[in-house]
Design an enzyme around this catalytic site. Structure first.
Site, short mmCIF file in Angstrom:
data_model
loop_
_atom_site.label_atom_id
_atom_site.label_comp_id
_atom_site.label_asym_id
_atom_site.label_seq_id
_atom_site.Cartn_x
_atom_site.Cartn_y
_atom_site.Cartn_z
N SER A 1 0.69 -1.41 -0.01
CA SER A 1 0.34 -0.17 -0.25
C SER A 1 0.74 1.18 0.03
O SER A 1 1.62 1.39 -1.14
CB SER A 1 -0.92 -0.28 1.07
OG SER A 1 -1.60 1.11 1.66
N ASP B 1 -1.13 1.47 -3.90
CA ASP B 1 -2.18 0.20 -4.78
C ASP B 1 -3.06 1.05 -4.53
O ASP B 1 -4.71 -0.10 -5.34
CB ASP B 1 -2.00 -0.50 -3.29
CG ASP B 1 -2.90 -0.60 -2.16
OD1 ASP B 1 -2.78 1.17 -1.86
OD2 ASP B 1 -3.31 -1.13 -1.57
N ASP C 1 -1.70 6.46 -3.52
CA ASP C 1 -1.09 5.49 -2.40
C ASP C 1 -0.69 4.91 -3.76
O ASP C 1 -1.08 4.64 -4.91
CB ASP C 1 -1.31 5.32 -1.45
CG ASP C 1 -1.76 4.37 -1.57
OD1 ASP C 1 -3.24 4.51 -2.28
OD2 ASP C 1 -2.96 3.45 0.21
N ASP D 1 -6.03 2.52 -2.65
CA ASP D 1 -6.98 2.12 -2.50
C ASP D 1 -7.53 3.68 -1.61
O ASP D 1 -8.42 3.76 -0.85
CB ASP D 1 -7.10 0.68 -1.78
CG ASP D 1 -6.25 1.25 -0.72
OD1 ASP D 1 -5.08 2.17 -0.58
OD2 ASP D 1 -5.73 -0.08 0.49
#
Length: 448
Positions: free
Chosen positions: A100, A245, A243, A247
């Site tokens: 992440s 990833d 960020d 999400d």
């Protein structure tokens, strides 16, 4: 993560995190793959962000899964919510290889349930139990499973977001948007979504660089200087950053002001909430949500920090709306997970329907300020708790997650991170200078 059998917790607040070849060795990843394959015992989806160590970890995890007789569907490099959406639509469990927002030297292994939600703690415990007891399914040579590849996840995800918003009104606005994907997994999905929504798009760092050489993965003001300068000088309606990833999403208004993720969450709730509904958010989100929900005849439910906890609580409470103060909006009508592209669609949807710019919309919200800091977790957290109790003895205390002390709209939250060896400090007030002073005082107390 801890691989010590005496401390059998491997999964933190958001998957297993560690440094490849130190914590996440090929041997460890293969064994975790065997535990995951044994637990799910069926077809499993595998995806990843674009960190350099991704191939090593994917191959090791995949090898372990296949050895148990469970087939895998490899869907490539995509944002975490795209993998989750694929799992939901195909009713398959999955594994996402990502760390992440963590720095590039980290990576992680996150398990996804067949409804697209991050795996709940009780199921993670079963995987940990299989790992430590080594009670793996072991297939005979003629029953070892195979991997299959599917590249349909990209369009499935982008179209899924578009189905949730008023595309016609958004296209009529002809937005001009600057997007910084931070060399992460949204390097294709977010620019493509914006293009399909009729926006003029200028990209920064929209190349998949697993070292994140352009900026740190965490989308905070200090890391977004170039995006802020571009939006301020380029005549854009807004800017957006993700960020690693994707999400999460944070926004920059047309004047170049960074908009705190807590404010975009509050804006989302204000325009999407219905009377009598519930909103779920962690103890780290500001009091603005209570103010908005009270006005709209809705209620707020507080949880511990962690997107899986928020998502599960939303499902249990039949809540459509929720999220975290870090830019992680969760829209249950779409899927029960943080979703950066859905956050983008929601903000554009509100702007188009209200015919207002982002700054004007944000300025209508109750004004509260959160100051965030981190300190290395070098000492016993319990000693910090005791010092805070003594220093703020007259304040209300909650130990739901770390320690939270409240005096009216002033509050302090300190909690150990579930993904990094740090302590996170939050201070909150209706006055920015007051919030910053509280943060300074608490940081000095922690460092002492």
């Amino acid at each position: 993560m801890s691989e010590d059998p005496k401390n059998k917790r491997l999964f933190g607040t958001n998957g297993i995190r560690g440094i490849p070849n130190e914590d996440l060795t090929p041997e460890f990843c293969m064994m975790i793959g065997k535990a995951i394959g044994t637990f799910f015992n069926g077809k499993i989806v595998i995806g990843s962000d674009n960190r350099l160590s991704g191939d090593m970890i994917i191959n090791a995890v995949n090898s372990g899964i296949l050895s148990t007789g469970s087939e895998t569907v490899m869907i490539g490099v995509l944002p975490t919510p795209a993998i989750q959406y694929y799992c939901k639509k195909h009713a398959l469990p999955g594994v996402m290889i990502t760390a992440s927002h963590n720095p590039p030297q980290f990576n992680g292994i996150k398990c996804i349930d067949s409804d697209g939600t991050e795996l709940e703690r009780t199921k993670e415990e079963k995987i940990e139990e299989i790992y430590y007891s080594k009670t793996f399914n072991v297939s005979t040579w003629n029953n070892i499973a195979r991997s299959f590849h599917d590249n349909s996840g990209f369009d499935l995800y982008v179209n899924g977001v578009m189905n949730m918003i008023n595309v016609t009104k958004i296209r009529e606005r002809r937005f001009r948007v600057a997007v910084d994907t931070g060399n992460g997994a949204a390097y294709l999905t977010t620019p493509e979504l914006l293009s399909r929504l009729g926006a003029t798009v200028v990209t920064l760092n929209a190349n998949p660089d697993g070292l994140f050489t352009s900026r740190e993965s965490e989308p905070k003001p200090a890391n977004l200087k170039y995006l802020i300068d571009l939006v301020r000088s380029g005549g854009f309606d807004f800017g957006i950053a993700h960020d690693g990833d994707a999400d999460r999403a944070v926004f920059i208004d047309s004047e170049g002001n960074f908009i705190d993720g807590d404010k975009t969450l509050t804006l989302f709730v204000k325009y999407y909430i219905k009377k009598g509904e519930k909103v779920v958010t962690p103890v780290s989100s500001s009091d603005a949500l209570e103010e908005v929900c009270k006005k709209e005849g809705a209620t707020v439910i507080r949880t511990k920090v962690g997107a899986p906890i928020v998502s599960r609580t939303m499902i249990q409470e039949k809540a459509r709306l929720g999220g975290e103060e870090n830019g992680g909006i969760i829209y249950g009508d779409h899927q029960y997970c943080r979703d950066g592209a859905m956050s983008l669609g929601i903000i554009m949807d509100i702007m188009a329907k209200e015919h207002k710019d982002l700054k004007t919309l944000i300025d209508t919200l109750p004004q509260f300020y959160i100051t965030r800091k981190t300190i290395p977790a070098k000492s016993d957290f319990s000693s910090l708790v005791e010092r805070l109790k003594n220093e703020y003895a007259e304040w209300e205390i909650s130990l739901m997650d770390g320690i939270k002390l409240r005096n009216g709209h002033d509050w302090i939250l300190a909690r150990p991170s579930g993904t990094e060896p740090i302590i996170r400090l939050f201070t909150h007030s209706s006055d920015l200078k007051r919030s910053e002073k509280l943060s300074h005082d608490v940081e000095n107390l922690a460092k002492s």
